[in-house]
Structure formats: structure tokens, C-alpha cells
Design an enzyme around this catalytic site. Sequence first.
Site, PDB file in Angstrom:
ATOM      1  N   ASP A  99       2.733   3.310   1.106  1.00 55.78           N
ATOM      2  CA  ASP A  99       1.640   2.574   0.469  1.00 55.78           C
ATOM      3  C   ASP A  99       0.637   3.488  -0.220  1.00 55.78           C
ATOM      4  O   ASP A  99       0.509   4.666   0.083  1.00 55.78           O
ATOM      5  CB  ASP A  99       0.922   1.691   1.485  1.00 55.78           C
ATOM      6  N   GLU A 156       0.439   2.026   5.920  1.00 61.57           N
ATOM      7  CA  GLU A 156      -0.117   3.028   6.832  1.00 61.57           C
ATOM      8  C   GLU A 156      -1.626   3.115   6.728  1.00 61.57           C
ATOM      9  O   GLU A 156      -2.301   3.411   7.706  1.00 61.57           O
ATOM     10  CB  GLU A 156       0.503   4.409   6.536  1.00 61.57           C
TER      11      GLU A 156
END
Length: 416
Positions: A99, A156
Amino acid sequence: MWNLTGPIQHISNYHAELTRVRRDLHAHPELGFAEHRTAQFVATELSRYGADEVHAGIGRTGVVGVIRGRLDAKPCPDVPEGAAAESCVRAVGLRADMDALPIKEDNDFPWRSSKGGVMHACGHDGHTAMLLGAARYLAATRNFAGTVHCIFQPGEEGLGGAKAMMDDGLFERFPTDWVFSMHNWPALPPGRIGLTPGPMMAAADRITIKVTAEGGHGAHPYMTIDPVLVSAHIITAVQSIVARNVNPLDEAVVSICAMQGGDLSAMSVIPRQVTLVGTVRTFRAEVQALVEKRLGRIVQSVAQAFGASAELHYERIYPATINTPQVAHYAAEVAAELVGDAAVVRDLPPSMGAEDFAFMLQARPGAYLRLGQGCEAGGFLHTPRYDFNDAVLPLGAALYARLAERALSQVAGTML
């Protein structure tokens, strides 16, 4: 310079393609749990490399590629129950995060973010590219026994994507004995690798404090109870926790990072409520519990002393990232094999930052490493000028691959 043999030599042959992949990912960043393009890209590449299985949609947008070795495993020796003997590792997990962050990029190169307000400012594009490079090498060579699970994790950055994948049956569907992850680190020069047995990163907790009082006219404060004043005293008082309650041999941080109350256009209005938001960072559960307890008492007591009321909401977001000592020592040896012992920092100071790989390390033995990349390629993590250093892509991919290959080769009775 690192050892240009074995996996590094092999992976260096497609360094240019890894760079292209990394820059494509950088140009198309996606926030946590919205990594749809990224996940599809990863799944397509894994299939193209010849992974035995590719599974998508794990933990919403996570992907797992399964690669099986070509060597025969030897019987496990007798070991104490629960021990993670190297000779009994049958499956290794390699994890990379995918991400991006809600940051407006301030770079001006061709692969800059194509999405306004979203960019890969932490190097997850590089982590994904490195694990793809490792998967390509492992699928082509298969010089190991057992199974490698390449885990591409969403969310994350504060969203707990690791836990989401685990809640979706990650380790039940893909049984894993050891699990590894790594993060680029601009503070280390390229070619250096750092880790430590035990704590690598702190637990991250979110605190929200709501102070409620009478409010009123700023010209007549004696007729009010001022939550702004109460909040100011709370901000000062909570700093005493680390200074006077936490053992100085333990590490802890208490930071109030934001304060919201009233209306900036209403210069003479004392508001009825003020909200404070901050974070607590600790390594040990006992210290974490102490800080939470002291925060609760201070918040209530200070508010009551002024005739106001206050409520503390304490949310435990990520646990501390704790490397399994045995596995960390193993990982350091693998790193030394690639870059030389002098380039491995085996006692890297822990960071007060947090990492949701901690959830995986709570469930399985493993290690989290830092891969030096230097600051020449861009700024530090989470800044608008950051960029991943493509020069370290082959090393990172080889480190991923060798962590799995060596452990699983030893199962086969070889040492490749």
C-alpha cells in the site's frame, strides 16, 4: 560491494525489468485495502513466473504465491515440542507490503505518482518489486525442499493488513514455519543490512482524550470552566509518565500530536469540548499497561481538579515487532553470505516506529530486517520527496530468496 554470485547474479540479469516494475508501481499507488490494480499486477506476474498456485483476495486485497521446491526432504530429527529447528523448516513465508500513503508527491521524474494526493512514500513499491524478483528466481531454480509462500500484504500503513490476512486464514491455508519481511532504510547505506534479535519496532497505540466543560464567553472566563486550559494541563502532565513512572532502562514515548476545539473564527468563545489525539510507543507489555493506567488517572484527575470531565479512549493498534532470536541469528548469517559480515549490523537499535508484521511474528517464528538504501535517491520515509533506490533491488530480492532457499535446502540435507 555485495557478493555477485548465486541469487544476486541470477536476479541481476533482470535488474532492468525489476526497475521497470518498481517504477510502474510507484506511478500507480493505491491506498490500503484499495490495492486492486497492484494485486492484479502481482498475481499476473506470479503466474507468468510459473508459481504453482496464486491466490488473491486474502485479507481483502492480499495475494499469496505458492512455489514448491524440487528437492526431496529428509526426515526431521527429534526436537523439543515447539522448537523451530532449522532442519525442520518445511515452509517459509516471505512478506512484502503493497500500500501507498495519502501524501502529495513532490518529485518530478517520469514515474512520479499519477494520482493526486497518493504516493509510495515508504518504499512499498520497492518491497513488492523485490519479492516479485525473489519469486521469479525461486520459481526458475527451485533449489530447495518444501514450500515458499510469497505473501503480498495490503494495508500496512495503520490499517492492520497483516492481521486481516491472518483473520482470513493465512497461516491455516498456507502453513508456514518461519516468516520473514524487510523494509528499506535510508539511514543505512546501500549494501548494508541491519536487524537485531528481539525488539525491532515498538507497539503503536492510539489515544483519544475528550475534555468537556462549561465553556462560555472569553471576556468572562471566571464564569466558565475552560476545556482549553484543562487540555493544556493534561498535555503537560502526561509527559511526567515517561519521566517519572517508566523505568529509565525501558523505552517509552507518549506524544500528544493534535488538539481540536472551538472555532478559529470565534476569538471570544470558550468551547465546551476539546479533543486531543496522540500515540504511545512501547516495547514491553508491562510498560504498555503501566502507561495506559497512568494516562487514565492523570486525565481524569486533572480534569476533576478544574471542575471539568475527561474521557480517555486507549486503542492498541499494533503490537511490538519482536524478532525470534534464533531466526534473527539465522537471517544475519544469510545476510553476511550476501554482503559480507562487515556490512551486517547485528545489533541495530530498535525503532519507536511500528509495523504490522508484528502480528505475523506473534503467530510464527521469524525476523524483520532493514535493507540499506541511503538517502541519495530521495528523502526519508513518509516525505513528499522520497523515492526508492532501484540500485538495491537485486540485493533485496536475493535476500528474500536466500532466506527461504537456505533454510529449505538444509531440510533437504544440502547446503546450496
